[in-house]
Design a protein around this motif. Structure first.
Motif, PDB file in Angstrom:
ATOM      1  N   PRO A  16       0.752  -1.166  -0.051  1.00 38.69           N
ATOM      2  CA  PRO A  16       0.078  -0.108  -0.045  1.00 38.69           C
ATOM      3  C   PRO A  16       0.975   1.154   0.156  1.00 38.69           C
ATOM      4  O   PRO A  16       1.904   1.227   0.578  1.00 38.69           O
ATOM      5  CB  PRO A  16      -0.797  -0.138   1.349  1.00 38.69           C
ATOM      6  CG  PRO A  16       0.108  -1.093   2.220  1.00 38.69           C
ATOM      7  CD  PRO A  16       0.756  -1.833   1.465  1.00 38.69           C
ATOM      8  N   ILE A  17       0.449   2.058  -0.783  1.00 41.06           N
ATOM      9  CA  ILE A  17       0.918   3.623  -0.582  1.00 41.06           C
ATOM     10  C   ILE A  17      -0.010   4.491   0.176  1.00 41.06           C
ATOM     11  O   ILE A  17       0.474   5.305   1.076  1.00 41.06           O
ATOM     12  CB  ILE A  17       0.801   4.382  -1.975  1.00 41.06           C
ATOM     13  CG1 ILE A  17       2.058   3.827  -3.146  1.00 41.06           C
ATOM     14  CG2 ILE A  17       1.268   5.882  -2.086  1.00 41.06           C
ATOM     15  CD1 ILE A  17       2.391   4.328  -4.243  1.00 41.06           C
ATOM     16  N   SER A  18      -1.342   4.556   0.003  1.00 42.89           N
ATOM     17  CA  SER A  18      -2.278   5.238   0.624  1.00 42.89           C
ATOM     18  C   SER A  18      -3.541   4.380   0.931  1.00 42.89           C
ATOM     19  O   SER A  18      -4.143   4.114  -0.195  1.00 42.89           O
ATOM     20  CB  SER A  18      -2.564   6.548   0.128  1.00 42.89           C
ATOM     21  OG  SER A  18      -3.401   7.442   0.959  1.00 42.89           O
ATOM     22  N   TRP A  42       9.657  11.150  -4.375  1.00 44.14           N
ATOM     23  CA  TRP A  42       8.419  11.562  -4.008  1.00 44.14           C
ATOM     24  C   TRP A  42       7.326  10.789  -4.774  1.00 44.14           C
ATOM     25  O   TRP A  42       7.517  10.782  -5.815  1.00 44.14           O
ATOM     26  CB  TRP A  42       8.463  13.172  -4.104  1.00 44.14           C
ATOM     27  CG  TRP A  42       9.579  13.758  -3.118  1.00 44.14           C
ATOM     28  CD1 TRP A  42      10.665  14.102  -3.727  1.00 44.14           C
ATOM     29  CD2 TRP A  42       9.291  14.143  -2.040  1.00 44.14           C
ATOM     30  NE1 TRP A  42      11.193  14.994  -2.699  1.00 44.14           N
ATOM     31  CE2 TRP A  42      10.495  14.887  -1.427  1.00 44.14           C
ATOM     32  CE3 TRP A  42       8.306  14.064  -0.755  1.00 44.14           C
ATOM     33  CZ2 TRP A  42      10.888  15.516  -0.304  1.00 44.14           C
ATOM     34  CZ3 TRP A  42       8.627  14.582   0.339  1.00 44.14           C
ATOM     35  CH2 TRP A  42       9.752  15.327   0.781  1.00 44.14           C
ATOM     36  N   VAL A  43       6.205  10.633  -4.281  1.00 42.85           N
ATOM     37  CA  VAL A  43       5.089  10.110  -4.813  1.00 42.85           C
ATOM     38  C   VAL A  43       3.721  11.283  -4.325  1.00 42.85           C
ATOM     39  O   VAL A  43       3.774  11.613  -3.362  1.00 42.85           O
ATOM     40  CB  VAL A  43       4.541   8.979  -4.117  1.00 42.85           C
ATOM     41  CG1 VAL A  43       3.073   8.683  -4.864  1.00 42.85           C
ATOM     42  CG2 VAL A  43       5.476   7.771  -4.521  1.00 42.85           C
ATOM     43  N   LEU A  63       1.537  14.818  -0.722  1.00 38.97           N
ATOM     44  CA  LEU A  63       2.889  14.231  -1.341  1.00 38.97           C
ATOM     45  C   LEU A  63       3.238  13.597  -0.196  1.00 38.97           C
ATOM     46  O   LEU A  63       3.156  13.815   0.899  1.00 38.97           O
ATOM     47  CB  LEU A  63       3.809  15.680  -1.708  1.00 38.97           C
ATOM     48  CG  LEU A  63       4.975  15.566  -2.033  1.00 38.97           C
ATOM     49  CD1 LEU A  63       5.128  15.066  -3.268  1.00 38.97           C
ATOM     50  CD2 LEU A  63       5.770  16.679  -1.488  1.00 38.97           C
ATOM     51  N   GLU A  64       4.185  12.468  -0.497  1.00 33.08           N
ATOM     52  CA  GLU A  64       4.738  11.729   0.565  1.00 33.08           C
ATOM     53  C   GLU A  64       6.134  11.328  -0.302  1.00 33.08           C
ATOM     54  O   GLU A  64       6.399  11.197  -1.391  1.00 33.08           O
ATOM     55  CB  GLU A  64       4.065  10.425   0.459  1.00 33.08           C
ATOM     56  CG  GLU A  64       2.782  10.219   1.342  1.00 33.08           C
ATOM     57  CD  GLU A  64       2.066   9.238   1.664  1.00 33.08           C
ATOM     58  OE1 GLU A  64       3.074   8.147   2.084  1.00 33.08           O
ATOM     59  OE2 GLU A  64       0.730   9.018   1.714  1.00 33.08           O
ATOM     60  N   THR A 110       8.221   7.286   4.591  1.00 38.62           N
ATOM     61  CA  THR A 110       8.700   7.553   5.929  1.00 38.62           C
ATOM     62  C   THR A 110       7.770   7.644   6.991  1.00 38.62           C
ATOM     63  O   THR A 110       7.928   7.846   8.096  1.00 38.62           O
ATOM     64  CB  THR A 110       9.585   8.745   5.936  1.00 38.62           C
ATOM     65  OG1 THR A 110       8.830   9.684   5.576  1.00 38.62           O
ATOM     66  CG2 THR A 110      10.850   8.497   4.824  1.00 38.62           C
ATOM     67  N   GLY A 111       6.541   7.848   6.431  1.00 39.15           N
ATOM     68  CA  GLY A 111       5.529   8.251   7.497  1.00 39.15           C
ATOM     69  C   GLY A 111       4.975   9.632   7.082  1.00 39.15           C
ATOM     70  O   GLY A 111       3.930  10.051   7.607  1.00 39.15           O
TER      71      GLY A 111
END
Length: 560
Positions: A427-429, A447-448, A462-463, A468-469
Motif C-alpha cells: 500500500p501507498i495510501s 516523492w509520490v 505528497l509523500e 517514511t510516514g
C-alpha cells in the motif's frame, strides 16, 4: 454560470439547430460544454417534450428542445461527477446521482440547493416511476427502489451468479419492473447488445424475457418499447398488461451512442413522443501537443470516446481506451491508431518502463476488476496480475514496479504498488471510505504525489519515496490529476478545467504560490487523469473536442 453571465456569452455559446437530418434536427451545444461521465446516462427529456437536461462539465444543463441558450442548473456541479438525470413526472424536478457523496440528489429545474434522497452506487440507469418512486440499477447488486422524497433503498430485484442489471423501469401497474440483464462474462466478451430485456414481478416470480438481444430497454408512449441494438434505436409494440411484445421492430434512429462498460444508450424520450439522442460521433475528438506556454499542435482525430492517453517512455507511441477497447499507435500519426485489445470493459493502459508492455485494468462491477499485463502491440495472451484491482496509474521509471488503485465502491479507492519480480502488492495510501488515486512518482524517484478527497474536495498530497510516514498537503482550493515537472521542482495539476503549476522544494517552505498556465479548452479530467506528458516534460498530450451535439426528433413515432 448565472443567467446574466450566460446572456453576456450568448454569441459565443448559443446552441443552434443546424437543420434537419434523416433522424431529426441536430442541436449544436456550446463548445465549452463537453459531455462527462458518458459511461452512464447523460440525457433526459421532460415529460411534456419542451426541454431536455444533459450532463456536461461535471454538472447539469437544461436546454429547450427547439434550441437556444442552454442554462447551467445551479447547485448541481460536482468535481467528482454527476450522472443519470431523470425528470419527475410533473417535469418540475430532476433526480440525479452526485459523486460528491455518492448519493441520489433532487433539485428543482431552476436549480438551488439539492436535497439528498439516498446513498447508492453510481446507477446502472434509473427512472422515476408510479407512486413517486425511483428505481435504480445497481449492476451486480440488482435493482433498488427508494421514495423520491427520500428514504432507505430496498432491493426489489436480486441478481444470481455474475448477472448485471441495467436500466430498471416500473411498469404502469407498479407491481413489476422492466430492465436489461446480462452475465458479466458475456458483457466482457460480447458487449451489452447481447443483454436480454426482461420483466420481473416485484413480489416474486419468474422473469419473462420480452427482447432476446438489446440494451437499455424503456417503455415509451403509445404502447412501445424502445431499445438499442448495433447502434440502432428500435421500437416494438409492447403490451404492459400481458408483458409481451408483438410485431416486428422498426428502426427509429441509427448511430446512437452507447457506453460499453455499463449498458447505457444515450437517448431519452418524453411522454409527448419527443426523442433526443447523442449521435455516435457527437463532438469530434482530437489529440494535441500543448506546450507549457499554451502553444497547441493538433496531432489528429482519435476514436471518438477515447480518453486518458498515455505516452510510451520513448515518446513515440500513445495508448488510450475507447468504449472498452485499447487503442495504440504512433504519437506523430494518431490517425493510424488501431485497436490492439478488443473488448467492452478494458481501460487504463500504462506503458512499462521499456515500452514493450502495457498494464491495463477493467471496470467490471462486483469485485471482478482485474489488472493485466499485455504486449504493447496487443499480440499474445494477457497475463492476470492482480484481482481485485481497478486501474494501473504509473510505472516507476527504472524499475519493475507500478502503482495501481483498488476500488471498494462509493468513491472508496486506495493506492498500491505492484512488483513484477516478486508479484507482491504494497500500500501507498489507504484511508477507509475515501478516494486516493492519480498517483505518480517524481522523475528523481524521491516523492509520490496523488489526489485524495479525505477533506471533502479533492486535493493533492505528497509523500517521500520510499515512505517514511511523512505526508504533506500540496493544495487547498481543489485539485486533481497531479503530474511532475521534468526536474521534480514543480507539480502540475488541474482545477476547474485549468492547469496550474506549483513549485516544490524539500525544506521549511515546501510549496510556492500556484501559477495558472495558459492552457484551456481541453477535455477535463474526472477521476482519471485525461492528459499525459512527453518524456522531456516540455509538452502535454491533451484531448480536445469540437462542439458536442444532440439530435432531437419532435415526434419519433413518425420516424422510419
Amino acid at each position: 454560470m448565472t443567467r446574466i453571465l450566460s446572456a453576456l456569452l450568448v454569441c459565443a455559446v448559443v446552441a443552434t439547430v443546424s437543420g434537419q437530418s434523416p433522424g431529426g434536427s441536430s442541436v449544436v451545444l456550446p463548445s465549452n460544454q463537453q459531455f462527462t461521465n458518458a459511461d452512464r446516462r447523460v440525457v433526459a427529456f421532460a415529460p411534456d417534450g419542451s426541454r431536455f437536461v444533459y450532463v456536461a462539465n461535471q454538472r447539469l444543463y437544461i436546454e429547450a428542445a427547439t434550441g437556444g441558450l442552454p442554462n447551467e442548473i445551479p447547485g448541481t456541479a460536482s468535481p467528482q461527477g454527476v450522472s443519470n438525470p431523470v425528470f419527475s413526472p410533473d417535469g418540475q424536478s430532476i433526480a440525479y446521482w452526485s459523486g460528491t457523496d455518492g448519493s441520489l440528489k433532487r433539485i428543482g429545474v431552476a436549480g438551488g440547493t439539492a436535497t439528498t434522497i439516498a446513498r447508492v452506487d453510481n446507477p446502472f440507469g434509473m427512472s422515476w416511476g408510479p407512486g413517486d418512486v425511483l428505481v435504480v440499477g445497481q449492476g451486480a447488486k440488482g435493482v433498488v427502489s427508494v421514495a423520491a422524497a427520500g428514504g432507505t433503498p430496498r432491493t426489489i430485484v436480486a441478481m444470481a451468479g455474475d448477472e448485471l442489471a441495467y436500466g430498471p423501469q416500473l411498469l404502469p401497474s407498479g407491481d413489476a419492473v422492466l430492465f436489461s440483464v446480462i452475465s458479466g462474462r458475456t458483457a466482457l466478451a460480447s458487449g451489452w447488445d447481447r443483454a436480454q430485456i426482461v420483466v420481473q414481478p416485484i413480489a416474486g416470480g419468474a422473469r419473462k424475457t420480452v427482447v432476446e438481444a438489446g440494451r437499455d430497454g424503456r417503455i415509451a408512449s403509445g404502447g412501445n418499447l424502445l431499445y438499442v441494438l448495433n447502434g440502432q434505436l428500435r421500437a416494438v409494440k409492447f403490451d404492459s398488461a400481458r408483458r409481451e411484445v408483438s410485431g416486428r421492430p422498426t428502426i427509429v434512429a441509427d448511430g446512437v451512442r452507447t457506453a460499453g462498460p455499463t449498458g447505457a444508450a444515450q437517448f431519452a424520450v418524453s411522454d409527448s413522443g419527443a426523442l433526443v439522442y447523442l449521435p455516435e460521433r457527437s463532438g469530434e475528438t482530437e489529440l494535441a501537443l500543448v506546450g507549457l506556454d499554451g502553444t497547441k499542435t493538433v496531432l489528429g482525430a482519435i476514436p471518438n470516446a477515447g480518453g486518458s492517453p498515455r505516452v510510451s517512455p520513448d515518446g513515440r507511441q500513445v495508448a488510450l481506451a475507447s468504449e472498452g477497447s485499447i487503442w495504440a499507435g504512433e504519437l506523430e500519426n494518431v490517425k493510424g491508431m488501431r485497436k490492439i485489445i478488443a473488448g467492452t470493459n478494458y481501460a487504463f493502459p500504462v506503458y512499462s518502463d521499456d515500452g514493450r508492455s502495457l498494464v491495463l485494468g477493467t471496470i467490471l462491477p462486483a469485485g471482478l476488476e482485474t489488472v493485466y499485463l499485455a504486449r504493447a502491440d496487443g499480440s499474445g495472451e494477457m497475463e492476470l496480475l492482480a484481482r481485485p484491482a481497478r486501474a494501473p496509474e504509473h510505472w516507476f521509471p527504472g524499475t519493475q514496479m507500478f502503482s495501481f488503485i483498488t476500488h471498494k465502491g462509493r468513491l472508496d479507492y486506495d493506492v498500491w504498488t505492484y512488483s513484477l519480480p516478486n508479484r507482491e502488492v504494497t500500500p501507498i495510501s489507504r484511508i477507509p471510505v475515501t478516494a486516493q488515486l492519480s498517483s505518480r512518482i517524481s522523475p528523481d524517484g524521491k516523492w509520490v504525489v496523488y489526489m485524495s478527497n479525505e477533506t471533502g474536495d479533492y486535493q493533492v498530497y505528497l509523500e517521500p519515496w520510499p515512505q517514511t510516514g511523512a505526508r504533506f498537503q500540496v493544495t487547498k482550493s481543489g485539485a486533481v490529476a497531479p503530474v511532475w515537472s521534468s526536474d521534480s521542482a514543480a507539480i502540475y495539476y488541474e482545477s476547474n478545467q485549468k492547469l496550474y503549476s506549483i513549485s516544490f522544494q524539500n525544506g521549511v517552505d515546501m510549496f510556492g504560490q500556484a501559477r495558472e498556465l495558459q492552457i484551456s479548452g481541453f477535455v477535463p479530467s474526472g477521476l482519471r487523469r485525461n492528459f499525459d506528458q512527453t518524456p522531456d516534460g516540455k509538452q502535454f498530450v491533451m484531448i480536445f473536442r469540437s462542439s458536442p451535439r444532440v439530435t432531437v426528433i419532435p415526434k419519433w413515432t413518425g420516424a422510419s
